[in-house]
Design a protein around this motif. Sequence first.
Motif, PDB file in Angstrom:
ATOM      1  N   GLU A  13       0.838  -1.200   0.000  1.00 59.60           N
ATOM      2  CA  GLU A  13       0.000   0.000   0.000  1.00 59.60           C
ATOM      3  C   GLU A  13       0.877   1.256   0.000  1.00 59.60           C
ATOM      4  O   GLU A  13       0.625   2.200  -0.754  1.00 59.60           O
ATOM      5  N   LEU A  74      -5.197 -10.065  -1.305  1.00 57.30           N
ATOM      6  CA  LEU A  74      -6.623  -9.970  -0.959  1.00 57.30           C
ATOM      7  C   LEU A  74      -7.383 -11.224  -1.362  1.00 57.30           C
ATOM      8  O   LEU A  74      -8.239 -11.706  -0.612  1.00 57.30           O
ATOM      9  N   SER A  78      -9.094 -13.677   1.466  1.00 56.85           N
ATOM     10  CA  SER A  78     -10.555 -13.776   1.433  1.00 56.85           C
ATOM     11  C   SER A  78     -11.011 -15.234   1.530  1.00 56.85           C
ATOM     12  O   SER A  78     -12.163 -15.513   1.838  1.00 56.85           O
ATOM     13  N   LYS A  86     -11.790 -11.567   9.221  1.00 53.80           N
ATOM     14  CA  LYS A  86     -12.811 -10.585   8.837  1.00 53.80           C
ATOM     15  C   LYS A  86     -12.614  -9.269   9.585  1.00 53.80           C
ATOM     16  O   LYS A  86     -12.807  -8.189   9.025  1.00 53.80           O
ATOM     17  N   ILE A  89      -9.360  -7.618   8.083  1.00 54.52           N
ATOM     18  CA  ILE A  89      -9.658  -7.081   6.749  1.00 54.52           C
ATOM     19  C   ILE A  89     -10.546  -5.850   6.869  1.00 54.52           C
ATOM     20  O   ILE A  89     -10.283  -4.812   6.260  1.00 54.52           O
ATOM     21  N   GLY A  90     -11.611  -5.974   7.656  1.00 55.37           N
ATOM     22  CA  GLY A  90     -12.537  -4.849   7.819  1.00 55.37           C
ATOM     23  C   GLY A  90     -11.859  -3.623   8.394  1.00 55.37           C
ATOM     24  O   GLY A  90     -12.009  -2.511   7.880  1.00 55.37           O
ATOM     25  N   ILE A  93      -7.852  -2.983   6.310  1.00 55.54           N
ATOM     26  CA  ILE A  93      -7.789  -2.883   4.849  1.00 55.54           C
ATOM     27  C   ILE A  93      -8.966  -2.063   4.315  1.00 55.54           C
ATOM     28  O   ILE A  93      -8.786  -1.177   3.488  1.00 55.54           O
ATOM     29  N   GLU A  94     -10.174  -2.340   4.813  1.00 60.29           N
ATOM     30  CA  GLU A  94     -11.350  -1.624   4.328  1.00 60.29           C
ATOM     31  C   GLU A  94     -11.638  -0.353   5.116  1.00 60.29           C
ATOM     32  O   GLU A  94     -12.484   0.441   4.715  1.00 60.29           O
ATOM     33  N   LYS A  96     -13.069   0.046   8.093  1.00 59.40           N
ATOM     34  CA  LYS A  96     -14.349   0.055   8.804  1.00 59.40           C
ATOM     35  C   LYS A  96     -14.122   0.225  10.303  1.00 59.40           C
ATOM     36  O   LYS A  96     -13.059  -0.092  10.833  1.00 59.40           O
ATOM     37  N   GLU A 104     -22.140  -5.898  10.620  1.00 60.51           N
ATOM     38  CA  GLU A 104     -22.053  -6.651   9.369  1.00 60.51           C
ATOM     39  C   GLU A 104     -22.045  -8.162   9.602  1.00 60.51           C
ATOM     40  O   GLU A 104     -22.645  -8.915   8.850  1.00 60.51           O
TER      41      GLU A 104
END
Length: 131
Positions: A13, A74, A78, A86, A89-90, A93-94, A96, A104
């Motif tokens: 990244e 990714l 996944s 999860k 990642i959430g 990476i995402e 959240k 979720e």
Amino acid sequence: MKLQWLKDYKELERDIASLELNLERSERELRRWVQGDLAKYKLTEESIASNLEEKIEVIRYELACKMNDQRKILDMISKFDTLENKIIIGKYIEGKTLEEIAEEHRYSTQYIYNKHAQLKKTIRFVELMAI
């Protein structure tokens, strides 16, 4: 828990962001030489700007490779269907919030907070072991 993939992802990244900035600067400089304020000057083979087009192609290639590597990471992670992955990642990476992750995946917010605290301890431990 092996989290080398997260470290690799974050490194990619940073590399991608740096390459994108470098590409933008190089393309801007090339535009100056082709159609901008420097267009009236003739380049010689020894000029730094004379190889800008080749430099841009190299940057584009490296950028595409790193983006491809990031996508592969990714895709790989996944496939791991654990709550811990999860959350990682959430969150990392995402981008959240833990509340969004809890909603979720239909867990209580407190449960996700506790899991995340455990994960952070594990991540710190893994980082210390890598030193």
